[in-house]
Design an enzyme around this catalytic site. Sequence first.
Site, mmCIF file in Angstrom:
data_model
loop_
_atom_site.group_PDB
_atom_site.id
_atom_site.type_symbol
_atom_site.label_atom_id
_atom_site.label_comp_id
_atom_site.label_asym_id
_atom_site.label_seq_id
_atom_site.Cartn_x
_atom_site.Cartn_y
_atom_site.Cartn_z
ATOM 1 N N GLY A 212 0.732 -1.146 -0.013
ATOM 2 C CA GLY A 212 0.205 -0.325 0.293
ATOM 3 C C GLY A 212 0.896 1.714 0.085
ATOM 4 N N SER A 213 0.073 2.271 0.523
ATOM 5 C CA SER A 213 0.928 3.783 0.663
ATOM 6 C C SER A 213 1.940 3.790 1.557
ATOM 7 C CB SER A 213 0.066 4.534 1.008
ATOM 8 O OG SER A 213 0.033 4.648 1.996
ATOM 9 N N GLU A 233 6.115 -3.100 0.414
ATOM 10 C CA GLU A 233 6.076 -2.633 -0.836
ATOM 11 C C GLU A 233 4.723 -1.927 -1.245
ATOM 12 O OE1 GLU A 233 3.584 -4.690 -4.771
ATOM 13 O OE2 GLU A 233 5.136 -6.292 -3.449
ATOM 14 N N CYS A 267 2.086 -0.574 -8.636
ATOM 15 C CA CYS A 267 3.488 0.070 -8.600
ATOM 16 C C CYS A 267 4.174 0.604 -8.918
ATOM 17 C CB CYS A 267 3.555 -0.531 -7.065
ATOM 18 S SG CYS A 267 3.983 -2.010 -7.511
ATOM 19 N N GLU A 362 4.100 9.499 -7.066
ATOM 20 C CA GLU A 362 3.647 8.961 -8.499
ATOM 21 C C GLU A 362 1.599 9.129 -8.313
ATOM 22 O OE1 GLU A 362 2.575 3.925 -8.022
ATOM 23 O OE2 GLU A 362 2.284 5.267 -5.445
#
Length: 460
Positions: A212-213, A233, A267, A362
């Site tokens: 996640g973030s 991750e 991602c 991002e």
Amino acid sequence: MLHIVQPYDRAPLAEIETDDAAALERKLEAARAVFLDRDGWLKPHERMTVLRRLAELMEGRRDHLALQIAREGGKPLADARIETTRAIDGVRNAAEEIRTFAGREIPMGLSPASDGRWAFTTREPIGVVAAVSAFNHPLNLIVHQVAPAIAAGCPVIVKPAEVTPLSCLDLVALVREAGLPEAWCQTLVTADTALAERLATDPRIAFLSFIGSAKVGWYLHSRLAPGARSALEHGGAAPAIIDRSADLDALVEPVVKGAFYHAGQVCVSTQRLFVHEAVFDAVTDRLVARIRTLRTGDPTRADTDVGPLIRVREADRVAEWIAEAVAGGGRPAVGGARLSQTTLEPTLLLDPPAEARVSREEVFGPVLSLYRYDDLDEAIVRANALPTAFQASVFAQDIGVALRAADRLDASAVMINDPTTFRTDWMPFAGRRTSGYGTGGIGYTLRDMTQEKMVLLRKG
């Protein structure tokens, strides 16, 4: 109660009962109890049997699983089918890893003090695993967290993303149908961030797997109980470099797929494309022509290329970032229009300013930015300039250029003439710096979820 809607049209999909603090406590205690009972640990052949049976059950529900990914997560059906195939293969991969997963011999007799001894290591499950997952691959990400835990012999409690819990619930139901007792694999369904934090940071948790973030992941990492380990991750703003020696026709498909797969909600989605000045216009023309043919719309249709963003507020944000980049001098070559509450046209921006958010954060949306350069090392410096670092690409027929870029790019993986999104589920997959911690991939996660124990025998 969670109200699950389809991202594309916001139509109701399901209502799911949520867990409360009392339910979490019961699940933690159940997981802790089975782990403390060493006589009850599942033997390697039992874990292999469960995983093989799980893969068979998933095969039997392949079409259902793919359609559910498309409906709850908005991923185009063609890509959802690929995700389902990968998830099934990941479960099989976890079963195969057990066959060769072992310790090692520790040399003795290398000094007088170590004479007459024999030492070896074994690998034991680390303990109870908390798995907090993300929405963008609602089946395969769960497999990457749950299958290695089963293979390692760790009880696991998995919390799916609140917007995409259905694939997780289906998978865990199939895990139980495959023969794994309930306490070894449980779910925590909640939209309560405090409760999710309580799961991750509980002292009974030995390992946190978080996808996640970066903001949430690093926060949870800082709050882990003493001795707990983690794998994080997060995401990035993946760079790709196009050299003037590149095969311009061959790079179009991988670049477009890398940028617009799952509407850029990946991602390692290609976000920043550094193109040599000599081929900038030719690359732009080819990309514009291909992007114009992409079909944006209902993800459950087999011919859809680009689906929706997961929430209305995410579409609002991405549209705002595009407008900011254009106001700062970036030129929209194609796309950019808002098609519905959650869908945006795939967008190609030329030379947006370095300070624009599309250049430094991002995007997690269907936006690809092109930047011109005339010196390879300059492009590499710009590609490496952000605090994030994950996967990168270089497109070149000149092997010297390709290898120099591969050597100098700050990334955990550099793809040569392939997109930044390339991944197989047995390869290492890791974010660097703010992009993550630890290494993903079925076999690598399996190792992280175990710990070595040395046994030493004194002869005679």
